[in-house]
Design a protein around this motif. Structure first.
Motif, mmCIF file in Angstrom:
data_model
loop_
_atom_site.group_PDB
_atom_site.id
_atom_site.type_symbol
_atom_site.label_atom_id
_atom_site.label_comp_id
_atom_site.label_asym_id
_atom_site.label_seq_id
_atom_site.Cartn_x
_atom_site.Cartn_y
_atom_site.Cartn_z
ATOM 1 N N VAL A 127 0.851 -1.181 0.000
ATOM 2 C CA VAL A 127 0.000 0.000 0.000
ATOM 3 C C VAL A 127 0.891 1.235 0.000
ATOM 4 C CG1 VAL A 127 -1.811 1.246 1.216
ATOM 5 C CG2 VAL A 127 -1.762 -1.249 1.288
ATOM 6 N N CYS A 128 0.627 2.136 -0.923
ATOM 7 C CA CYS A 128 1.486 3.302 -1.080
ATOM 8 C C CYS A 128 1.232 4.328 0.033
ATOM 9 C CB CYS A 128 1.275 3.946 -2.445
ATOM 10 S SG CYS A 128 -0.283 4.840 -2.607
ATOM 11 N N ALA A 129 2.133 5.309 0.134
ATOM 12 C CA ALA A 129 2.071 6.309 1.203
ATOM 13 C C ALA A 129 0.718 7.022 1.205
ATOM 14 C CB ALA A 129 3.201 7.322 1.029
ATOM 15 N N TRP B 109 14.003 1.236 0.391
ATOM 16 C CA TRP B 109 13.172 1.971 -0.551
ATOM 17 C C TRP B 109 11.750 2.121 -0.016
ATOM 18 C CZ3 TRP B 109 8.670 1.991 -3.169
ATOM 19 C CH2 TRP B 109 8.537 2.948 -4.182
ATOM 20 N N THR B 110 11.197 1.037 0.472
ATOM 21 C CA THR B 110 9.814 1.104 0.942
ATOM 22 C C THR B 110 9.715 2.042 2.152
ATOM 23 O OG1 THR B 110 10.118 -0.915 2.269
ATOM 24 C CG2 THR B 110 9.205 -1.182 0.078
ATOM 25 N N ASN B 113 9.866 5.612 1.126
ATOM 26 C CA ASN B 113 8.738 6.081 0.328
ATOM 27 C C ASN B 113 7.392 5.826 0.990
ATOM 28 O OD1 ASN B 113 9.739 6.878 -2.667
ATOM 29 N ND2 ASN B 113 11.083 5.348 -1.756
ATOM 30 N N GLY B 114 7.431 5.458 2.245
ATOM 31 C CA GLY B 114 6.173 5.255 2.967
ATOM 32 C C GLY B 114 5.323 4.145 2.392
ATOM 33 N N PHE B 115 5.965 3.178 1.765
ATOM 34 C CA PHE B 115 5.223 2.095 1.119
ATOM 35 C C PHE B 115 5.193 0.892 2.052
ATOM 36 C CE2 PHE B 115 4.463 -1.407 -1.749
ATOM 37 C CZ PHE B 115 3.647 -0.892 -2.741
#
Lengths: 134, 134
Positions: A127-129, B109-110, B113-115
DNA sequence: TTGACAAATGTAATAACATCACATATCGAA
DNA sequence: TTCGATATGTGATGTTATTACATTTGTCAA
């Protein structure tokens, strides 16, 4: 073959469909969008997709059976380095990045094991930011 | 749930089919192998596969729509670390490995990027050592 | 024991994704 | 201009996965 203008009619139609979409599209979604342009059969889409993949202008997302226009055509048009995709399961947005360290580690493994790699898929589902704050 | 004995009948049948195979199998191949055991419909296979995936006993190979028994159940039964697969396009053999550096880079990376990642796929397609010397 | 809920199973139908086979058209070079 | 390579059109088929609904089995508490 790198420039958009050199594409055939069907290839252009398919590429433009992907380029104007804000996320990945399935082959059949593309087909539906191109009915008015004369598309009638899946093969018309798949053939164009194959060529666009060859040309490096689009990517196939294996984990969701869908296709996206390449986000950074200039960056990796010259071939090396594998690309990773982060796919948001809420909004469908795809972020594309490449990482030399990951590329290097994969290559170390393949070299160490005599494995001749042809294509590498790295897809992060989650799930993206934006979607996790909302 | 970690031990084979605790699986239901269908789950055991499907798991054993994968365990005795020397490579990945498609859901429909499994179905055909289990006709004599009373399997009649795809859903029987897919339901068992879903559970086995939950339990971490098998993996799904996204790039070839197939499933394999986990090669190192003990190693990563405790969850962390993503697994990479090298899939030979000649013989179908799959090698499974995990790499902390790759895992770390993906997590960087996640996090950056808040992923929120839920599942990560790493699949290397190519030709294995055996097949390229032959 | 029973009754009630959760989990597992059985089955048919359908949806979603992809390719095969074959005919026709378009274009560039010998 | 004719040949070959590439692209296209179309129907049928093959492959992968899910929906919908009925039934069975297992668990557990009253």
């Amino acid at each position: 073959m790198t420039a958009t203008q050199e594409l055939t009619k069907n290839q252009s139609l398919v590429f433009n469909a992907l380029a104007r979409a804000d996320g990945p599209l399935s082959a059949y979604t593309i087909l539906d969008q191109l009915r008015n342009d004369g598309f009638r059969a899946p093969l018309q889409v798949y053939r164009a997709l194959d060529k666009l993949l060859d040309y490096g202008m689009i990517h196939r997302l294996e984990s969701i059976n869908a296709f996206v226009a390449c986000a950074h055509p200039h960056t990796h048009s010259h071939g090396h380095g594998m690309i990773a995709f982060a796919i948001c399961e809420k909004c469908g947005q795809v972020s594309e990045f490449s990482d030399d360290v990951i590329t290097g580690r994969v290559r170390e493994w393949t070299n160490g094991n005599g494995f001749k790699q042809s294509k590498t898929t790295i897809e992060i589902r989650g799930v993206c930011a934006n979607c996790s704050t909302a």
